[in-house]
Write a protein that holds these residues in place. Structure first.
Motif, PDB file in Angstrom:
ATOM      1  N   CYS A 195      -5.285  -0.790  -3.354  1.00  0.00           N
ATOM      2  CA  CYS A 195      -5.135  -1.519  -2.094  1.00  0.00           C
ATOM      3  C   CYS A 195      -6.480  -2.114  -1.677  1.00  0.00           C
ATOM      4  O   CYS A 195      -7.444  -1.371  -1.472  1.00  0.00           O
ATOM      5  N   CYS A 250      -1.103   2.182   6.189  1.00  0.00           N
ATOM      6  CA  CYS A 250      -1.731   0.887   5.891  1.00  0.00           C
ATOM      7  C   CYS A 250      -0.607  -0.121   5.680  1.00  0.00           C
ATOM      8  O   CYS A 250       0.372   0.167   4.994  1.00  0.00           O
ATOM      9  N   TYR A 263      -0.759  -3.131   4.248  1.00  0.00           N
ATOM     10  CA  TYR A 263      -1.052  -4.191   3.277  1.00  0.00           C
ATOM     11  C   TYR A 263       0.131  -4.436   2.328  1.00  0.00           C
ATOM     12  O   TYR A 263       0.743  -3.504   1.816  1.00  0.00           O
ATOM     13  N   CYS A 265      -7.345  -1.046   2.639  1.00  0.00           N
ATOM     14  CA  CYS A 265      -7.901   0.251   3.058  1.00  0.00           C
ATOM     15  C   CYS A 265      -8.871   0.797   2.026  1.00  0.00           C
ATOM     16  O   CYS A 265      -9.646   1.709   2.329  1.00  0.00           O
ATOM     17  N   CYS A 306       0.837  -1.183   0.000  1.00  0.00           N
ATOM     18  CA  CYS A 306       0.000   0.000   0.000  1.00  0.00           C
ATOM     19  C   CYS A 306       0.882   1.247   0.000  1.00  0.00           C
ATOM     20  O   CYS A 306       1.893   1.308   0.702  1.00  0.00           O
TER      21      CYS A 306
HETATM   22 ZN    ZN Z   1      -3.966   0.252   2.005  1.00  0.00          ZN
END
Ligand code: ZN
Ligand code: NAG
Length: 314
Positions: free
Chosen positions: A203, A140, A142, A206, A135
Motif C-alpha cells: 500500500c 486505510c 487506499y 499507509c 489496502c
Molecule cells: Zn494502506
C-alpha cells in the motif's frame, strides 16, 4: 405455470416489451463469461467449487499466507486477461448507452464488462473486481484500478511446471470439467513458490500494509455503496419494467431476491441460461420468458430492437 416456450413468438413478445421499457435491471453471473473461455463458479468443475479455492478466498487465508492467496488471484487475473469480452458483454454495454434507465448488477469479478466499455455508473459490481487493489487494512481507504499482469514481478507464473495458461494445461482442465471433476489450483501442477511479504503489492498510502484483491471474500459483506445504488434504483417511484437474469441461477440468492423485488415493482422477468430447469425460486409467472442457450448468442438477439447489430471487436 409450465416452463415458458422458447420460440419466435416468445422472442417477438420480448422485443415488443423491451421496446416500451424505460427502466430495466439485469443481473449478470458467470454464465455471461462462459463463452469467453472463463470457467463458471457454480457449474460442474467451477473454479470456486473446489475446496482449495474456497479456502483461499477469505481474509483469514490472506492474513495467514498472503503469498499463496496472491498467487491464486494473480493466476485468476492472468486468465481473465487472456479471455476477451464476448458479444453479450458488448450488447449490454450498448444497451446501457441507449437506455439511461438500465442498470446491470454483476456478480462477475473478471473485468470483461469494463473491457467492453460498459458505462461504469450503469454497472454495479456486487463482488468487486480482480482489477481493483485495495489496502488490506480496514483503517486505510487506499484503492486503485490495476490491470498489470503479473501484478508484481515476483508473482510471474512459475516456469518449470506446467504453465497454467498453456494449451496442455487448458486441455487437462477441460478434460477434468468434462468428467465433472473440480478444477482447482492444484490441478495446474505448478509448484507455488512462497514469496516474501516485501515482494508482494504494497500500500503506497499507509506504507504499512499489503494491497489485496478488491473482491468480496467469504465472510465479508457486499460493498455498501454498491448496495445503496441498487436499492435506490429498485426503490424509485418509477417502478421497473423488466428484469433480465443472465448466466446465473434464478433459483438462488441473490437472483431470486432481486426477481421478487423487481416483480413487486411491476417488472416482467426474462431468464437467459443454459439450463432449462432454472425456474425462479418463487416459480414462473404469466408473461415470463426463458431463453435457453449461450448468452453470447442469445443476448445480442434479445436486445437487437434497441441496439441493432453488435459486432464483437477482435
Ligand atoms: Zn494502506
Ligand atoms: C499495479 O500494482 C502493482 C503492485 O502494487 C504496482 O507495482 C504497479 O505499479 C501497479 N500498476 C499500475 C498501472 O498502477
Amino acid at each position: 405455470m409450465a416452463t415458458p416456450s422458447i420460440d419466435k413468438h416468445a422472442l417477438d413478445s420480448f422485443h415488443a416489451h423491451l421496446s416500451q421499457s424505460k427502466r430495466v435491471l439485469a443481473l449478470l453471473g458467470a454464465g455471461l463469461s462462459a463463452s469467453s473461455g472463463l470457467p463458471t463458479f457454480r457449474g460442474a468443475g467451477g473454479l470456486w467449487r473446489s475446496h482449495d479455492s474456497i479456502s483461499l478466498a477469505t481474509p483469514e487465508a490472506f492474513a495467514a499466507d498472503p503469498s499463496l492467496v496472491w498467487h491464486f488471484y494473480n493466476y485468476r487475473r492472468h486468465m481473465a486477461l487472456q479471455a476477451q469480452p464476448n458479444p453479450a458483454h458488448y450488447a449490454l454495454a450498448e444497451l446501457a448507452r441507449k437506455l439511461p434507465g438500465f442498470q446491470c448488477l454483476s456478480q462477475n469479478v473478471d473485468g470483461l464488462s469494463q473491457r467492453a466499455e460498459h458505462p461504469p455508473d450503469q454497472l454495479q459490481l456486487l463482488h468487486g473486481t480482480l482489477f481493483e487493489l485495495k489496502c488490506a487494512s480496514r483503517r486505510c481507504d487506499y484503492h486503485e484500478t490495476n490491470f498489470t499482469d503479473p501484478v508484481v514481478p515476483a508473482l510471474a507464473i512459475p516456469t518449470g511446471g506446467v504453465d497454467p495458461t498453456s494449451n496442455e494445461a487448458r486441455r487437462e482442465a477441460a478434460a477434468a470439467q468434462d468428467k465433472g471433476q473440480d478444477l482447482d489450483i492444484s490441478d495446474v501442477k505448478v509448484p507455488i513458490p512462497s514469496i516474501s511479504t516485501k515482494d508482494l503489492p504494497q500500500c503506497p498510502k499507509c506504507n504499512a500494509h499489503l494491497l489485496r484483491p478488491g473482491v468480496v471474500w467469504f465472510g465479508e459483506s457486499l460493498p455498501a455503496s454498491v448496495l445503496k445504488n441498487v436499492d435506490d434504483f429498485i426503490d424509485a417511484d418509477a417502478g421497473i419494467d423488466l428484469i433480465i437474469v443472465i448466466g446465473t441461477s434464478a433459483k438462488v440468492y441473490p437472483a431470486a431476491g432481486y426477481i421478487d423485488e423487481a416483480r413487486e415493482k411491476g417488472a416482467r422477468v426474462c431468464v437467459v441460461n443454459m439450463d432449462t430447469n432454472d425456474a425462479p425460486a418463487s416459480g414462473w409467472a404469466e408473461g415470463d420468458w426463458l431463453f435457453q442457450g449461450d448468452a453470447a448468442t442469445v443476448v445480442p438477439e434479445l436486445l437487437k430492437p434497441v441496439i441493432g447489430e453488435i459486432k464483437a471487436k477482435v
